[in-house]
Design a protein around this motif. Structure first.
Motif, PDB file in Angstrom:
ATOM      1  N   ALA A  82      13.906  13.387   2.132  1.00  0.00           N
ATOM      2  CA  ALA A  82      14.328  12.639   1.107  1.00  0.00           C
ATOM      3  C   ALA A  82      14.919  12.783  -0.480  1.00  0.00           C
ATOM      4  O   ALA A  82      15.140  13.903  -0.173  1.00  0.00           O
ATOM      5  CB  ALA A  82      12.390  11.896   0.297  1.00  0.00           C
ATOM      6  N   ALA A  83      15.722  10.690  -0.217  1.00  0.00           N
ATOM      7  CA  ALA A  83      16.546  10.951  -1.432  1.00  0.00           C
ATOM      8  C   ALA A  83      15.855  10.766  -2.521  1.00  0.00           C
ATOM      9  O   ALA A  83      14.901   9.423  -2.629  1.00  0.00           O
ATOM     10  CB  ALA A  83      17.739   9.613  -1.515  1.00  0.00           C
ATOM     11  N   GLY A 203      11.249   7.122  -1.179  1.00  0.00           N
ATOM     12  CA  GLY A 203      11.809   5.765  -1.370  1.00  0.00           C
ATOM     13  C   GLY A 203      11.522   4.882  -2.906  1.00  0.00           C
ATOM     14  O   GLY A 203      11.738   3.722  -2.981  1.00  0.00           O
ATOM     15  N   VAL A 204      10.823   5.423  -3.989  1.00  0.00           N
ATOM     16  CA  VAL A 204      10.504   5.400  -4.980  1.00  0.00           C
ATOM     17  C   VAL A 204      11.021   5.405  -6.482  1.00  0.00           C
ATOM     18  O   VAL A 204      12.219   6.497  -5.724  1.00  0.00           O
ATOM     19  CB  VAL A 204       9.157   5.338  -5.486  1.00  0.00           C
ATOM     20  CG1 VAL A 204       8.527   4.936  -6.627  1.00  0.00           C
ATOM     21  CG2 VAL A 204       8.193   4.597  -5.129  1.00  0.00           C
ATOM     22  N   MET A 258      13.354   1.538  -3.917  1.00  0.00           N
ATOM     23  CA  MET A 258      14.534   1.002  -4.428  1.00  0.00           C
ATOM     24  C   MET A 258      15.094   0.475  -3.587  1.00  0.00           C
ATOM     25  O   MET A 258      14.960   0.322  -2.477  1.00  0.00           O
ATOM     26  CB  MET A 258      15.110   1.974  -4.964  1.00  0.00           C
ATOM     27  CG  MET A 258      14.938   3.673  -5.986  1.00  0.00           C
ATOM     28  SD  MET A 258      15.173   2.211  -7.016  1.00  0.00           S
ATOM     29  CE  MET A 258      17.244   2.581  -7.603  1.00  0.00           C
ATOM     30  N   PRO A 259      16.147  -0.148  -4.049  1.00  0.00           N
ATOM     31  CA  PRO A 259      17.228  -1.325  -2.724  1.00  0.00           C
ATOM     32  C   PRO A 259      17.681  -0.171  -1.368  1.00  0.00           C
ATOM     33  O   PRO A 259      18.229   0.397  -2.449  1.00  0.00           O
ATOM     34  CB  PRO A 259      17.857  -2.606  -3.952  1.00  0.00           C
ATOM     35  CG  PRO A 259      18.358  -1.663  -4.398  1.00  0.00           C
ATOM     36  CD  PRO A 259      16.916  -0.369  -5.611  1.00  0.00           C
ATOM     37  N   VAL A 260      18.142  -1.419  -0.984  1.00  0.00           N
ATOM     38  CA  VAL A 260      19.173  -1.003  -0.061  1.00  0.00           C
ATOM     39  C   VAL A 260      20.591  -0.666  -0.375  1.00  0.00           C
ATOM     40  O   VAL A 260      20.998  -1.992  -1.266  1.00  0.00           O
ATOM     41  CB  VAL A 260      18.819  -1.959   1.308  1.00  0.00           C
ATOM     42  CG1 VAL A 260      19.608  -3.175   0.945  1.00  0.00           C
ATOM     43  CG2 VAL A 260      20.389  -1.180   2.768  1.00  0.00           C
ATOM     44  N   GLU A 292      10.521   1.990   1.793  1.00  0.00           N
ATOM     45  CA  GLU A 292      10.271   2.932   3.119  1.00  0.00           C
ATOM     46  C   GLU A 292      10.625   2.310   4.509  1.00  0.00           C
ATOM     47  O   GLU A 292      10.315   2.487   5.390  1.00  0.00           O
ATOM     48  CB  GLU A 292       8.566   2.419   3.427  1.00  0.00           C
ATOM     49  CG  GLU A 292       7.973   2.292   1.877  1.00  0.00           C
ATOM     50  CD  GLU A 292       6.288   2.337   2.320  1.00  0.00           C
ATOM     51  OE1 GLU A 292       5.243   2.777   3.078  1.00  0.00           O
ATOM     52  OE2 GLU A 292       5.394   1.810   1.598  1.00  0.00           O
ATOM     53  N   ASP A 293      11.744   1.178   4.384  1.00  0.00           N
ATOM     54  CA  ASP A 293      12.295   0.899   5.060  1.00  0.00           C
ATOM     55  C   ASP A 293      13.521   1.412   6.215  1.00  0.00           C
ATOM     56  O   ASP A 293      14.003   0.189   6.384  1.00  0.00           O
ATOM     57  CB  ASP A 293      12.552  -0.233   4.672  1.00  0.00           C
ATOM     58  CG  ASP A 293      11.604  -1.809   4.336  1.00  0.00           C
ATOM     59  OD1 ASP A 293      10.481  -1.008   5.246  1.00  0.00           O
ATOM     60  OD2 ASP A 293      12.100  -2.516   4.114  1.00  0.00           O
ATOM     61  N   GLY A 294      13.605   2.689   6.493  1.00  0.00           N
ATOM     62  CA  GLY A 294      14.390   4.049   6.458  1.00  0.00           C
ATOM     63  C   GLY A 294      14.446   3.389   8.082  1.00  0.00           C
ATOM     64  O   GLY A 294      13.121   3.557   8.501  1.00  0.00           O
TER      65      GLY A 294
END
Length: 388
Positions: A82-83, A203-204, A258-260, A292-294
């Motif tokens: 995770a980033a 993702g947060v 966080m946004p794309v 979560e959209d990765g």
């Protein structure tokens, strides 16, 4: 709280906050030591991993106190790639491209990608047995119940402890991959990054991944800590200064996903760039999915201010080709990308990038201004280039 501070570096007044050179940052899919960004609101506590404990309390049947050894031995470990990204990543661009904001002047390097390992938070909470009113619909209503995460080991600039919270619904979904990380990149956490225990909420915004964790509380309310209530929020545009922001803090939800996003690391703005043998410019950077959209599925790059776009080559360091892995394992990770684009020779040239993730979220051309300078995700850009 039962956390023994052995040694302390840095001060409340001048905590450690720094980011790496962006061109160095994108050389590795898994970020090595020395290229992590550091974001702190107070001193770095050096804790004793042998005696450190985490208290689990609140709306649970069995309040417990867990040692690091018990976390290792009694609960199954889970690995997450995770980033971790500061909510203020790219704040400098918002500040200079739109108007002044509050906060540390982060460039594009307040992010890194790592392999985290530790037990899932949901396994810990299941062990303590959540006890909430049966008519409380917390599984589908993220505002109904929360998991407060805290570090009482050191004071901060705005409070005498650090705390945050996430919806209980997120914490209890195994597929959300929320863990109590004990390792980073195959080694124990460093003191700067939360040794001996930190939460990782993929993702947060990074503010929710509390370092030096020593307390977990299940509650029907969010954390009361300053950094949950009065920071890390996308305030409405009417909040233009500290005074006007006051009436919005309690009505504005805290940042979660966080946004794309994507950024251009090479070339950098203001650089002199020589065309290659094909009369093109090599462009490289990183891209991140929304929450979560990765994973990211596409990065497009333009050397003529959006008139034409070319698809970049995406890279996950070879991990996307590993047997049994693929997109689900990499949904929380960044991707590195590379493209070669046509740019006309001359001064004042610019290159843009935009990312799209697996749920179809597309990076916008313009970013939204907010007083705290968070969640900026306008096109990645290298500007003022001299191309020859």
């Amino acid at each position: 709280m039962p956390s023994k501070v052995v040694e302390t570096e840095h001060s409340v007044e001048e905590p450690l906050n720094c980011e790496p050179d962006i061109a160095e940052l994108i050389k590795n899919f898994i970020t090595p030591k020395g290229n992590f960004y550091d974001r702190n609101h107070g001193p770095i506590p050096h804790l004793d991993g042998e005696t450190h404990t985490v208290q689990v309390d609140g709306a649970v049947e069995t309040p417990i106190i867990i040692t690091v050894k018990e976390l290792q031995e009694k609960f199954k470990s889970h690995t997450v790639i995770a980033a971790l990204q500061c909510a203020g990543n790219r704040r400098h661009t918002m500040r200079t491209e739109i108007k002044e904001v509050q906060g540390i002047d982060w460039s594009d390097g307040a992010v890194f990608n790592a392999v985290w390992r530790g037990p899932r938070l949901c396994d810990i909470l299941n062990h303590a047995k959540i006890k909430l009113p049966p008519d409380l619909d917390w599984k589908t209503n993220p505002d109904a119940a929360h998991v407060q995460l805290a570090c009482y080991a050191t004071e901060t600039q705005e409070d005498n402890w650090y705390g945050s919270s996430i919806p209980l619904a997120r914490a209890m979904r195994p597929e959300a991959d929320v863990i109590l990380a004990l390792e980073m990149n195959g080694e124990p956490l460093t003191p700067e990054h939360g040794y001996p225990i930190r939460t990782v909420v993929p993702g947060v915004a990074g503010a929710r991944s509390v370092k030096w964790l020593d307390r977990i509380t299940v509650s029907t309310s969010q954390s009361s800590n300053f950094y949950q209530v009065h920071d890390y929020k996308v305030l409405p545009p009417e909040a233009v200064d500290r005074e006007s922001a006051q009436k919005f803090w309690h009505s504005t939800p805290p940042i979660e996903d966080m946004p794309v996003n994507s950024i251009i690391a090479v070339p950098s703005s203001g650089e002199k760039v020589e065309l290659d043998a094909d009369s093109k410019v090599e462009v490289r950077g990183y891209a991140l999915p929304k929450g979560e959209d990765g994973p990211v599925v596409r990065v497009e790059v333009s050397g003529d201010e959006g008139e034409t776009w070319v698809d970049a080559k995406l890279s996950w360091g070879g991990m996307d080709k590993m047997e049994g892995e693929g997109g689900e394992r990499l949904k929380w990770a960044w991707c590195l990308w590379e493209a070669h684009v046509v740019v006309q020779p001359g001064r004042g040239r610019r290159i843009w990038s935009k990312a799209t993730d697996s749920r179809g979220n597309v990076q916008p051309q313009e970013g939204q201004w907010t007083l705290r300078g968070v969640c900026y995700n306008a096109y990645g850009e290298a500007k003022d280039l001299e191309v020859f």
